[in-house]
Motif scaffolding. Structure first.
Motif, PDB file in Angstrom:
ATOM      1  N   GLU A 208      -1.359  -9.296  -3.902  1.00 54.94           N
ATOM      2  CA  GLU A 208      -1.702  -8.884  -5.105  1.00 54.94           C
ATOM      3  C   GLU A 208      -1.534  -7.272  -5.183  1.00 54.94           C
ATOM      4  N   ILE A 209      -1.984  -6.869  -3.976  1.00 56.79           N
ATOM      5  CA  ILE A 209      -1.783  -5.295  -3.837  1.00 56.79           C
ATOM      6  C   ILE A 209      -0.330  -4.983  -3.840  1.00 56.79           C
ATOM      7  N   ALA A 210       0.538  -5.650  -2.845  1.00 57.59           N
ATOM      8  CA  ALA A 210       1.764  -5.324  -2.825  1.00 57.59           C
ATOM      9  C   ALA A 210       2.619  -5.467  -4.188  1.00 57.59           C
ATOM     10  N   ALA A 211       2.410  -6.377  -4.705  1.00 60.06           N
ATOM     11  CA  ALA A 211       2.799  -6.831  -5.973  1.00 60.06           C
ATOM     12  C   ALA A 211       2.708  -5.694  -7.020  1.00 60.06           C
ATOM     13  N   ALA A 212       1.407  -5.375  -7.269  1.00 61.40           N
ATOM     14  CA  ALA A 212       0.938  -4.180  -8.065  1.00 61.40           C
ATOM     15  C   ALA A 212       1.606  -3.072  -7.766  1.00 61.40           C
ATOM     16  N   ALA A 213       1.809  -2.594  -6.402  1.00 62.05           N
ATOM     17  CA  ALA A 213       2.323  -1.299  -6.117  1.00 62.05           C
ATOM     18  C   ALA A 213       3.842  -1.313  -6.499  1.00 62.05           C
ATOM     19  N   HIS A 214       4.592  -2.295  -5.996  1.00 61.73           N
ATOM     20  CA  HIS A 214       5.918  -2.501  -6.508  1.00 61.73           C
ATOM     21  C   HIS A 214       6.295  -2.659  -7.838  1.00 61.73           C
ATOM     22  N   ALA A 215       5.611  -3.044  -8.758  1.00 63.90           N
ATOM     23  CA  ALA A 215       5.480  -2.968 -10.198  1.00 63.90           C
ATOM     24  C   ALA A 215       5.269  -1.976 -10.586  1.00 63.90           C
ATOM     25  N   HIS A 216       4.726  -0.809 -10.233  1.00 64.24           N
ATOM     26  CA  HIS A 216       4.560   0.683 -10.661  1.00 64.24           C
ATOM     27  C   HIS A 216       5.185   1.512  -9.889  1.00 64.24           C
ATOM     28  N   ALA A 217       6.053   1.102  -9.197  1.00 65.10           N
ATOM     29  CA  ALA A 217       7.088   2.087  -8.085  1.00 65.10           C
ATOM     30  C   ALA A 217       6.001   2.945  -7.339  1.00 65.10           C
ATOM     31  N   LYS A 218       4.918   2.297  -6.846  1.00 65.80           N
ATOM     32  CA  LYS A 218       3.858   2.960  -5.746  1.00 65.80           C
ATOM     33  C   LYS A 218       4.216   2.303  -4.179  1.00 65.80           C
ATOM     34  N   THR A 219       3.725   2.985  -3.593  1.00 62.30           N
ATOM     35  CA  THR A 219       3.882   2.535  -2.092  1.00 62.30           C
ATOM     36  C   THR A 219       2.878   1.777  -1.469  1.00 62.30           C
ATOM     37  N   PRO A 220       3.077   0.298  -1.061  1.00 57.09           N
ATOM     38  CA  PRO A 220       1.921  -0.429  -0.505  1.00 57.09           C
ATOM     39  C   PRO A 220       1.946  -0.059   1.007  1.00 57.09           C
ATOM     40  N   SER A 221       0.582   0.057   1.187  1.00 54.69           N
ATOM     41  CA  SER A 221       0.421   0.354   2.875  1.00 54.69           C
ATOM     42  C   SER A 221      -0.723  -0.778   3.378  1.00 54.69           C
ATOM     43  N   HIS A 222      -0.148  -1.424   4.369  1.00 51.66           N
ATOM     44  CA  HIS A 222      -0.872  -2.498   5.141  1.00 51.66           C
ATOM     45  C   HIS A 222      -1.982  -1.950   6.032  1.00 51.66           C
ATOM     46  N   CYS A 223      -2.797  -2.686   6.227  1.00 50.99           N
ATOM     47  CA  CYS A 223      -4.250  -2.445   7.002  1.00 50.99           C
ATOM     48  C   CYS A 223      -3.948  -2.368   8.388  1.00 50.99           C
ATOM     49  N   VAL A 224      -4.924  -1.772   9.066  1.00 56.01           N
ATOM     50  CA  VAL A 224      -4.909  -1.783  10.500  1.00 56.01           C
ATOM     51  C   VAL A 224      -4.981  -3.187  11.271  1.00 56.01           C
ATOM     52  N   VAL A 225      -4.142  -2.807  12.445  1.00 55.99           N
ATOM     53  CA  VAL A 225      -4.561  -3.890  13.657  1.00 55.99           C
ATOM     54  C   VAL A 225      -5.564  -3.346  14.592  1.00 55.99           C
ATOM     55  N   THR A 226      -6.608  -4.005  14.498  1.00 58.54           N
ATOM     56  CA  THR A 226      -7.737  -3.241  15.570  1.00 58.54           C
ATOM     57  C   THR A 226      -7.499  -3.722  16.951  1.00 58.54           C
ATOM     58  N   GLU A 227      -6.676  -4.657  17.311  1.00 59.34           N
ATOM     59  CA  GLU A 227      -6.348  -4.865  18.733  1.00 59.34           C
ATOM     60  C   GLU A 227      -5.306  -4.030  19.227  1.00 59.34           C
ATOM     61  N   PHE A 228      -5.716  -2.657  19.179  1.00 58.49           N
ATOM     62  CA  PHE A 228      -4.814  -1.552  19.378  1.00 58.49           C
ATOM     63  C   PHE A 228      -4.148  -1.847  20.941  1.00 58.49           C
ATOM     64  N   LYS A 229      -4.785  -2.656  21.910  1.00 61.48           N
ATOM     65  CA  LYS A 229      -4.184  -2.765  22.984  1.00 61.48           C
ATOM     66  C   LYS A 229      -3.200  -3.602  23.433  1.00 61.48           C
ATOM     67  N   ASN A 230      -2.877  -4.646  22.201  1.00 59.96           N
ATOM     68  CA  ASN A 230      -2.050  -5.637  22.313  1.00 59.96           C
ATOM     69  C   ASN A 230      -0.878  -5.481  21.594  1.00 59.96           C
ATOM     70  N   ALA A 231       0.271  -5.077  22.160  1.00 63.87           N
ATOM     71  CA  ALA A 231       1.332  -4.531  21.833  1.00 63.87           C
ATOM     72  C   ALA A 231       2.055  -5.748  21.059  1.00 63.87           C
ATOM     73  N   ALA A 232       1.975  -6.956  21.547  1.00 61.24           N
ATOM     74  CA  ALA A 232       2.692  -8.091  20.972  1.00 61.24           C
ATOM     75  C   ALA A 232       2.058  -8.187  19.635  1.00 61.24           C
ATOM     76  N   ALA A 233       0.865  -8.294  19.691  1.00 62.38           N
ATOM     77  CA  ALA A 233       0.047  -8.664  18.264  1.00 62.38           C
ATOM     78  C   ALA A 233       0.329  -7.683  17.386  1.00 62.38           C
ATOM     79  N   LEU A 234       0.450  -6.500  17.587  1.00 62.32           N
ATOM     80  CA  LEU A 234       0.755  -5.313  16.681  1.00 62.32           C
ATOM     81  C   LEU A 234       2.329  -5.571  16.321  1.00 62.32           C
ATOM     82  N   GLN A 235       3.047  -5.751  16.959  1.00 58.59           N
ATOM     83  CA  GLN A 235       4.532  -5.798  16.660  1.00 58.59           C
ATOM     84  C   GLN A 235       4.619  -7.119  15.567  1.00 58.59           C
TER      85      GLN A 235
END
Length: 331
Positions: A208-235
């Motif tokens: 819903e956030i991504a759809a609303a942002a694109h509907a109004h020409a705004k940028t949707p920004s995704h949340c954090v990945v807290t497992e910052f030491k897990n490179a594969a998970a982040l990717q």
């Protein structure tokens, strides 16, 4: 007709194109990490934004001093590229007005944006924007773009109205507060790399956030990945956010996350090559329909390929010299 008409002129009416933001929004609030992040941005260039955090970064009782520190860093020589913003306290927090006043009065000209967290409604977003704008007018400073976090039930319910507000440039998903707001109904796994892409309530919010942002020409920004030491998970998370969920920007909370996010959001070499071929042929045809290999293309698909090339340029992917010079103004 002009064969050299720029894609922006040929493909978009005024106001239709979203502001192109770096694909990474890097958060930091501790002084040492803020300084290191600014040093890294100075070295890498404006391929990622930095959000200096006055909300979670400020110690309780030290909010005024922390806002002054953030203003000092905004004005420092380390801020070389003008892509540094700040997160203030929520509208209903006692420090909201003081944060905004300190940052605008002391470093307003250097702010790339202000991030407003935890709004509970579109009305609260409007109130926050009105106060920011009034503060700018009082200090004679240009209004910075406003970003906001969608992390409460009320904000998600009114996300279309929030995205439609003319002062909003970007919407971010606040995963941890959103999950916590469900009072344990979403299990802890909903905060993990796997769970946040599978739990229906979290998936619904992201879409819903991504759809609303694109509907109004705004940028949707995704949340954090807290497992910052897990490179594969982040990717994996960054790739899914970009390829499946429609996000064009993502938070990082550790310097080691920045480059993997850039890589995940960057188009492939094959995608770039195809976009260049199609857009150059389209420009040569005065932006009329063309056939490329076995497919027909017109301005609807041209817009897709132009967005792809913009993302390639924003993530520092190699582009033909003539494209860089003619379409992006770089050597």
């Amino acid at each position: 007709m002009n064969a050299a008409l720029h894609p922006r002129q040929a493909l978009f009416d005024e106001g239709d194109a979203a502001t192109l933001l770096p694909v990474v929004d890097h958060y930091c609030g501790v002084e040492a990490r803020m300084r290191k992040s600014l040093e890294l941005q100075a070295q890498m260039g404006p391929v990622f934004d930095i959000t200096l955090d006055c909300e979670d970064g400020a110690p309780i009782g030290g909010e005024v001093e922390h806002a002054a520190l953030v203003a000092e860093l905004l004005n420092s020589p380390l801020n070389k590229h003008g892509r540094v913003g700040a997160r203030v306290h929520p509208l209903d927090h006692a420090s909201f007005e003081a944060d905004v006043d300190a940052l605008i009065s002391k470093a307003g000209a250097m702010l790339a944006y202000l991030m407003v967290p935890k709004p509970r409604s579109a009305n609260e977003v409007a109130q926050a924007c009105d106060f920011i704008d009034a503060t700018c007018a009082r200090h004679g400073v240009k209004q910075p773009p406003v970003h906001t976090l969608i992390e409460t039930h009320g904000a998600l319910r009114e996300v279309q109205q929030i995205a439609a507000h003319p002062r909003i440039e970007s919407l971010s998903f606040g995963l941890m507060d959103f999950v916590s707001a469900h009072r344990g109904a979403i299990p802890r796994s909903g905060l993990t790399v796997q769970g946040q892409f599978n739990h229906p309530l979290v998936v619904r919010a992201k879409l819903e956030i991504a759809a609303a942002a694109h509907a109004h020409a705004k940028t949707p920004s995704h949340c954090v990945v807290t497992e910052f030491k897990n490179a594969a998970a982040l990717q994996e998370a960054a790739t899914r956010a970009a390829r499946e969920f429609g996000y064009t920007r993502m938070w990082s909370i550790h310097p080691n996350q920045i480059q993997p996010i850039i890589d995940a959001f960057a188009p492939s070499v094959a995608e770039i090559d195809e976009a260049v071929e199609i857009l150059q042929a389209a420009q040569a045809a005065h932006w009329a329909p063309i056939q490329h290999r076995d497919s027909l293309h017109d301005r609807a698909s041209y817009r897709f390929f132009w967005h792809l090339l913009q993302r390639a340029h924003g993530t520092s992917q190699p582009l033909p010299v003539e494209i860089r010079q003619a379409w992006f103004g770089t050597a």
